[in-house]
Design a protein around this motif. Structure first.
Motif, PDB file in Angstrom:
ATOM      1  N   ALA A  21       0.977  -1.381   0.216  1.00  0.00           N
ATOM      2  CA  ALA A  21       0.247  -0.176  -0.236  1.00  0.00           C
ATOM      3  C   ALA A  21       0.735   1.025   0.040  1.00  0.00           C
ATOM      4  CB  ALA A  21      -0.692  -0.451   1.393  1.00  0.00           C
ATOM      5  N   TRP A  22       1.944   1.565   0.897  1.00  0.00           N
ATOM      6  CA  TRP A  22       3.228   2.395   0.740  1.00  0.00           C
ATOM      7  C   TRP A  22       3.663   2.604  -0.495  1.00  0.00           C
ATOM      8  CZ3 TRP A  22       4.237   5.905   4.276  1.00  0.00           C
ATOM      9  CH2 TRP A  22       5.802   6.593   4.480  1.00  0.00           C
ATOM     10  N   LEU A  23       3.910   1.655  -1.504  1.00  0.00           N
ATOM     11  CA  LEU A  23       4.538   1.548  -2.488  1.00  0.00           C
ATOM     12  C   LEU A  23       3.195   1.997  -3.285  1.00  0.00           C
ATOM     13  CD1 LEU A  23       6.371  -1.583  -2.788  1.00  0.00           C
ATOM     14  CD2 LEU A  23       7.650   0.240  -2.187  1.00  0.00           C
ATOM     15  N   LEU A  24       2.506   1.868  -4.047  1.00  0.00           N
ATOM     16  CA  LEU A  24       1.204   2.175  -4.624  1.00  0.00           C
ATOM     17  C   LEU A  24       1.130   3.783  -4.297  1.00  0.00           C
ATOM     18  CD1 LEU A  24      -0.691   1.293  -6.614  1.00  0.00           C
ATOM     19  CD2 LEU A  24      -2.416   0.537  -5.185  1.00  0.00           C
ATOM     20  N   LEU A  25       0.636   3.782  -2.965  1.00  0.00           N
ATOM     21  CA  LEU A  25       0.450   5.345  -2.768  1.00  0.00           C
ATOM     22  C   LEU A  25       1.616   6.248  -2.874  1.00  0.00           C
ATOM     23  CD1 LEU A  25      -1.623   7.232  -1.537  1.00  0.00           C
ATOM     24  CD2 LEU A  25      -1.138   6.498   1.254  1.00  0.00           C
ATOM     25  N   PHE A  26       2.600   5.898  -2.659  1.00  0.00           N
ATOM     26  CA  PHE A  26       3.585   6.914  -3.058  1.00  0.00           C
ATOM     27  C   PHE A  26       4.702   7.095  -3.962  1.00  0.00           C
ATOM     28  CE2 PHE A  26       2.160   7.253   1.939  1.00  0.00           C
ATOM     29  CZ  PHE A  26       1.987   8.302   1.951  1.00  0.00           C
ATOM     30  N   PHE A  27       4.623   5.551  -4.737  1.00  0.00           N
ATOM     31  CA  PHE A  27       5.546   5.698  -5.819  1.00  0.00           C
ATOM     32  C   PHE A  27       4.818   5.298  -6.980  1.00  0.00           C
ATOM     33  CE2 PHE A  27       8.062   2.398  -8.724  1.00  0.00           C
ATOM     34  CZ  PHE A  27       9.075   3.747  -8.488  1.00  0.00           C
ATOM     35  N   ALA A  28       4.249   4.680  -6.930  1.00  0.00           N
ATOM     36  CA  ALA A  28       3.096   4.029  -8.547  1.00  0.00           C
ATOM     37  C   ALA A  28       2.601   5.008  -8.671  1.00  0.00           C
ATOM     38  CB  ALA A  28       2.293   2.691  -7.874  1.00  0.00           C
ATOM     39  N   VAL A  29       1.666   5.796  -7.389  1.00  0.00           N
ATOM     40  CA  VAL A  29       0.690   7.043  -8.548  1.00  0.00           C
ATOM     41  C   VAL A  29       1.469   8.770  -8.253  1.00  0.00           C
ATOM     42  CG1 VAL A  29      -1.268   8.384  -7.509  1.00  0.00           C
ATOM     43  CG2 VAL A  29      -1.035   6.361  -6.582  1.00  0.00           C
ATOM     44  N   PRO A  30       2.668   8.860  -7.168  1.00  0.00           N
ATOM     45  CA  PRO A  30       3.632   9.350  -7.768  1.00  0.00           C
ATOM     46  C   PRO A  30       3.890   9.715  -9.633  1.00  0.00           C
ATOM     47  CG  PRO A  30       3.419   9.235  -5.532  1.00  0.00           C
ATOM     48  CD  PRO A  30       2.411   8.422  -6.427  1.00  0.00           C
ATOM     49  N   LEU A  31       4.211   8.300 -10.053  1.00  0.00           N
ATOM     50  CA  LEU A  31       5.258   7.609 -11.427  1.00  0.00           C
ATOM     51  C   LEU A  31       3.920   8.019 -12.261  1.00  0.00           C
ATOM     52  CD1 LEU A  31       7.661   6.895 -11.646  1.00  0.00           C
ATOM     53  CD2 LEU A  31       7.175   4.442 -11.571  1.00  0.00           C
ATOM     54  N   TYR A  32       2.666   8.296 -12.093  1.00  0.00           N
ATOM     55  CA  TYR A  32       1.602   7.672 -12.986  1.00  0.00           C
ATOM     56  C   TYR A  32       1.224   9.114 -12.949  1.00  0.00           C
ATOM     57  CZ  TYR A  32      -2.996   8.024 -14.699  1.00  0.00           C
ATOM     58  OH  TYR A  32      -3.889   9.235 -15.277  1.00  0.00           O
ATOM     59  N   TYR A  33       1.360  10.528 -12.592  1.00  0.00           N
ATOM     60  CA  TYR A  33       1.020  11.575 -12.754  1.00  0.00           C
ATOM     61  C   TYR A  33       2.368  11.817 -13.306  1.00  0.00           C
ATOM     62  CZ  TYR A  33      -2.689  11.553  -9.815  1.00  0.00           C
ATOM     63  OH  TYR A  33      -4.459  11.265  -9.548  1.00  0.00           O
ATOM     64  N   ALA A 256      10.980  18.724 -17.800  1.00  0.00           N
ATOM     65  CA  ALA A 256      11.338  18.157 -16.115  1.00  0.00           C
ATOM     66  C   ALA A 256      10.639  16.773 -15.748  1.00  0.00           C
ATOM     67  CB  ALA A 256      11.168  19.045 -15.172  1.00  0.00           C
ATOM     68  N   ALA A 257       9.652  16.563 -16.019  1.00  0.00           N
ATOM     69  CA  ALA A 257       9.313  15.312 -15.726  1.00  0.00           C
ATOM     70  C   ALA A 257       9.972  14.106 -16.801  1.00  0.00           C
ATOM     71  CB  ALA A 257       8.079  15.251 -15.874  1.00  0.00           C
ATOM     72  N   ALA A 258       9.864  14.537 -17.968  1.00  0.00           N
ATOM     73  CA  ALA A 258      10.552  13.788 -18.850  1.00  0.00           C
ATOM     74  C   ALA A 258      11.960  13.430 -18.774  1.00  0.00           C
ATOM     75  CB  ALA A 258      11.002  14.734 -20.601  1.00  0.00           C
ATOM     76  N   MET A 259      13.279  14.357 -18.205  1.00  0.00           N
ATOM     77  CA  MET A 259      14.085  13.926 -17.755  1.00  0.00           C
ATOM     78  C   MET A 259      14.465  13.224 -16.601  1.00  0.00           C
ATOM     79  SD  MET A 259      16.135  17.719 -17.985  1.00  0.00           S
ATOM     80  CE  MET A 259      15.775  18.966 -19.370  1.00  0.00           C
ATOM     81  N   SER A 260      13.659  13.396 -15.846  1.00  0.00           N
ATOM     82  CA  SER A 260      13.342  12.510 -14.905  1.00  0.00           C
ATOM     83  C   SER A 260      13.034  10.731 -14.921  1.00  0.00           C
ATOM     84  CB  SER A 260      12.244  12.986 -13.731  1.00  0.00           C
ATOM     85  OG  SER A 260      12.138  13.706 -13.305  1.00  0.00           O
TER      86      SER A 260
END
Length: 289
Positions: A21-33, A256-260
């Motif tokens: 749940a932590w990875l989904l909320l704070f990694f996968a979701v921000p990565l999608y955005y 900036a997002a593309a660079m990341s």
């Protein structure tokens, strides 16, 4: 299968649930955005619209390839220097530390008690043109009389190495400390020289620490921007500086997002190549049995 056995089989999944749940909320979701933002077009004034704008990625690769290469070069050199400095130190603590092991390990992690920014700023004082380091190097002839260390490539790499050195030392120490001394004694009993025992026994057994230390040092170093900002000049700009500038100063969020994303992809490629070279056992920190 009884109810008790079914419930018992659910325990591993229940234990995994908080971490997932932590990875989904704070990694996968921000990565999608962030992925979505990288495909948008527009400006902070007109607004950003999602448009599948893949040209941003090609523009980044063509316009900022120099900063990308420089980032990987600086991080690679810093990792090698950290290994050259960290391995002898970790070896000494593991095999010669005795009752001072804990105290020596404390000294390794003491820099973490001070914020990263303050530690980097201190290097401005250490490498100042009128500082002791420059004066000594000028006296012995390693730096010209009108030369300097601050605002140079050497200063940036030195700062990166210093800041991430504990990430190299601690995994190395953990691997070296687990080596059974009887393995070394067996090597000497077989008339092995110190060099042979080190290269054929100690170093292979310490491989998990070498791999872990290299990754823990290289990965954050390649995205660092503080050292280049405070210890370098625009000629030492790294990709992290460009990303920071695009996000906070130019508000060019798609670029900036593309660079990341490109940086993450390149780092992932490096990790996969490294895993291929050293083996997955070493990558996961498990000695081959």
């Amino acid at each position: 299968m009884s109810v008790f056995q079914r419930r018992r089989g659910l325990i591993p999944y229940l234990l995994l649930a908080p971490g997932l749940a932590w990875l989904l909320l704070f990694f996968a979701v921000p990565l999608y955005y962030m992925a979505r933002v990288s495909l948008e077009e527009g400006s902070i004034f007109t607004g950003f619209q999602f448009a599948w704008n893949l040209h941003t990625y090609t523009d980044v690769l063509s316009n900022y390839n120099e900063q990308l290469v420089r980032s990987f070069l600086y991080a690679g050199v810093a990792t090698l220097i950290a290994f050259a400095v960290g391995f002898p130190l970790a070896y000494a603590i593991a095999f010669r530390g005795g009752r001072w092991k804990n105290a020596l390990l404390l000294l390794v992690i003491v820099p973490f008690f001070v914020t990263y920014l303050i530690r980097t700023l201190s290097w401005q004082t250490i490498l100042a043109d009128d500082g002791v380091v420059v004066n000594v190097l000028q006296f012995v002839g390693l730096v010209p009389d009108n030369g300097r260390l601050l605002a140079t490539t050497a200063a940036v790499i030195a700062g990166i190495t210093y800041n991430f050195l504990p990430f190299m030392i601690l995994p190395l120490y953990a691997s070296l400390e687990r080596i059974d001394p009887r393995m070394l004694e067996a090597g000497y009993d077989l008339y092995g020289t110190r060099r042979a025992v080190f290269t054929r026994v100690t170093l292979p057994l310490a491989a998990p620490g070498v791999v872990a230390g290299a990754l823990l040092t290289f990965i954050p170093a390649v995205g660092d921007f503080i050292n280049a900002e405070l210890l370098g000049t625009p000629r030492q700009t790294m990709i992290g500086n460009v990303i920071q500038s695009r996000y906070l100063e130019l508000t060019d969020y798609p670029t900036a997002a593309a660079m990341s994303f490109i940086l993450m992809a390149l780092v992932l490629v490096v990790v996969l190549v490294w895993a291929r070279l050293v083996g997955t056992e070493s990558l996961m920190g498990v000695e081959a049995r």
